[in-house]
Design a protein around this motif. Structure first.
Motif, PDB file in Angstrom:
ATOM      1  N   LEU A   1      43.627  32.690  46.143  1.00 37.58           N
ATOM      2  CA  LEU A   1      42.532  33.544  45.591  1.00 37.58           C
ATOM      3  C   LEU A   1      41.776  32.723  44.484  1.00 37.58           C
ATOM      4  O   LEU A   1      40.646  32.676  44.409  1.00 37.58           O
ATOM      5  CB  LEU A   1      42.589  34.958  45.429  1.00 37.58           C
ATOM      6  CG  LEU A   1      41.586  35.665  45.066  1.00 37.58           C
ATOM      7  CD1 LEU A   1      40.355  35.798  46.008  1.00 37.58           C
ATOM      8  CD2 LEU A   1      41.886  37.236  44.632  1.00 37.58           C
TER       9      LEU A   1
ATOM     10  N   TYR B   1      43.069  39.717  50.795  1.00 37.91           N
ATOM     11  CA  TYR B   1      41.832  39.860  51.544  1.00 37.91           C
ATOM     12  C   TYR B   1      41.024  41.376  51.150  1.00 37.91           C
ATOM     13  O   TYR B   1      39.881  41.321  50.896  1.00 37.91           O
ATOM     14  CB  TYR B   1      41.865  40.158  53.276  1.00 37.91           C
ATOM     15  CG  TYR B   1      42.303  39.026  53.664  1.00 37.91           C
ATOM     16  CD1 TYR B   1      41.475  37.677  53.359  1.00 37.91           C
ATOM     17  CD2 TYR B   1      43.334  38.751  54.602  1.00 37.91           C
ATOM     18  CE1 TYR B   1      41.707  36.458  53.945  1.00 37.91           C
ATOM     19  CE2 TYR B   1      43.713  37.541  55.388  1.00 37.91           C
ATOM     20  CZ  TYR B   1      42.890  36.459  54.929  1.00 37.91           C
ATOM     21  OH  TYR B   1      43.241  35.188  55.482  1.00 37.91           O
TER      22      TYR B   1
ATOM     23  N   ASP C   1      39.730  40.607  47.600  1.00 31.50           N
ATOM     24  CA  ASP C   1      38.473  39.657  47.558  1.00 31.50           C
ATOM     25  C   ASP C   1      37.153  39.989  47.373  1.00 31.50           C
ATOM     26  O   ASP C   1      36.390  39.925  48.376  1.00 31.50           O
ATOM     27  CB  ASP C   1      38.653  38.574  48.632  1.00 31.50           C
ATOM     28  CG  ASP C   1      37.733  37.383  48.639  1.00 31.50           C
ATOM     29  OD1 ASP C   1      37.427  37.074  47.622  1.00 31.50           O
ATOM     30  OD2 ASP C   1      37.405  36.892  49.790  1.00 31.50           O
TER      31      ASP C   1
ATOM     32  N   GLN D   1      38.266  30.864  44.124  1.00 35.76           N
ATOM     33  CA  GLN D   1      37.271  31.368  43.251  1.00 35.76           C
ATOM     34  C   GLN D   1      36.887  30.286  42.476  1.00 35.76           C
ATOM     35  O   GLN D   1      35.676  30.318  42.027  1.00 35.76           O
ATOM     36  CB  GLN D   1      37.858  32.494  42.263  1.00 35.76           C
ATOM     37  CG  GLN D   1      38.290  33.823  42.971  1.00 35.76           C
ATOM     38  CD  GLN D   1      38.927  34.836  42.215  1.00 35.76           C
ATOM     39  OE1 GLN D   1      39.704  34.332  41.259  1.00 35.76           O
ATOM     40  NE2 GLN D   1      38.889  36.180  42.578  1.00 35.76           N
TER      41      GLN D   1
ATOM     42  N   THR E   1      38.235  36.942  54.796  1.00 31.61           N
ATOM     43  CA  THR E   1      37.965  38.336  54.363  1.00 31.61           C
ATOM     44  C   THR E   1      37.042  39.188  55.120  1.00 31.61           C
ATOM     45  O   THR E   1      37.341  40.171  55.413  1.00 31.61           O
ATOM     46  CB  THR E   1      37.430  38.133  52.602  1.00 31.61           C
ATOM     47  OG1 THR E   1      38.495  37.457  52.117  1.00 31.61           O
ATOM     48  CG2 THR E   1      36.973  39.404  52.207  1.00 31.61           C
TER      49      THR E   1
END
Length: 318
Positions: free
Chosen positions: A192, A238, A241, A196, A249
């Motif tokens: 994640l 997910y 997110d 990002q 996602t």
């Protein structure tokens, strides 16, 4: 971003949760010795290394005192919860270095590890990812080093294709402004974080010379547990997110557990493409590709089972 001094202060953050998860008869302090000794013997100037060990309330109260008696120069950070990502965050908050290098307690870096990481921090580089493999030359170590670590390598521009929180150095301000999500149980936080940062255009590069040897935690059927947990925890990734930086996602939020089937199929295809395209970088012989293609299918199917179990468990709690 500004250029770094030739030898910037580097804070090495070592969490202890990984050691406790993989139960050993050895005391925690004894297990940490190899990691601490390797960091203290780095070719990078010792006076420019700050070592931070992260403990939480699940660790015996006397451990901190004994650690500092044995290694007077280390600092102790306190995590508010027994969570892998919370531990990394606690170490980053205490860090005084302009560079923060994350290392797990069951990992042993090569003696030039920090030197190799730091030299890559050009003014526009925010993150440098090293190479990790399991300890030893056994078939188990060689086999599972590929699905567990070789997904992170360099693309054709030298950019890293992922981050591994057991062997990555960050500019401190980047890590503080992008804290890891401690709502995630154990796996998926690095995935994640990478997406990002990638979505924001942060430059992350891969340095294969910055080597770390990971404790062999997949002996016997350990690989089943590890990949099942990856799939199980991936469902929460997910759900958390919030910016939808992950490709799966939107699909998961719309279709729930059914979305895991096409997501898994896509991952298997991408695994095969990466193995074929990057086999020399990974260190695979051409004739070995069918074997590792099969391993990729097996591990992804275990992750699928873990993801489906997480979906069922979530529904049963409602």
């Amino acid at each position: 971003m500004t250029a770094l001094n030739s030898n910037p202060l580097v804070s090495v953050v070592i969490e202890t949760i990984t050691l406790r998860e993989h139960a050993s008869k050895q005391p925690l302090i004894d297990q940490l010795e190899r990691t601490l000794n390797a960091v203290e013997r780095q070719t990078y100037p010792r006076e420019r290394i700050e070592i931070i060990v992260v403990l939480d309330d699940a660790v015996d109260a006397g451990v901190a005192d004994e650690l500092q008696r044995n290694h007077p120069s280390i600092s102790i950070a306190r995590a508010l919860e027994s969570n892998y990502f919370a531990a990394k965050n606690a170490g980053a908050r205490l860090a005084g270095g302009s560079i923060v290098a994350l290392l797990d307690g069951d990992c042993q870096p090569s003696l030039d590890w920090l030197e190799m990481l730091v030299r890559c921090f050009e003014p526009d580089v925010a993150v440098v990812v090293g190479a990790t493999r399991y300890a030893g030359g056994s078939l188990t170590a060689r086999t599972f080093s590929v699905p567990d670590f070789a997904n992170v390598c360099a693309d054709r521009t030298g950019a890293a294709t992922g981050v591994m929180l057991n062997n990555t150095a960050f500019r401190r301000e980047i890590l503080l402004s992008h804290p890891l999500d401690s709502r995630i149980r154990r796996n998926g936080g690095c995935y994640l974080l990478y997406h990002q940062l990638h979505a924001e255009g942060v430059r992350m590069i891969y340095e294969p010379s910055a080597n770390v040897t990971h404790g062999l935690d997949v002996r016997g059927l350990g690989f089943v547990r590890k990949h099942f947990d990856r799939g199980y925890d991936g469902v929460s990734v997910y759900r958390f997110d919030d910016r939808s930086v992950l490709r799966g996602t939107a699909l998961f939020r719309r279709f729930g557990g059914l979305a895991l089937f096409p997501i898994t199929a896509r991952r298997i295809v991408l695994d095969w493409i990466r193995l074929a395209r990057e086999r020399r970088q990974i260190g695979l012989a051409l004739l070995a590709l069918p074997y590792y293609d099969a391993v990729a299918v097996g591990t992804r199917m275990i992750e699928l089972a873990g993801g489906l179990a997480a979906v069922v468990a979530t529904r049963s709690r409602r």
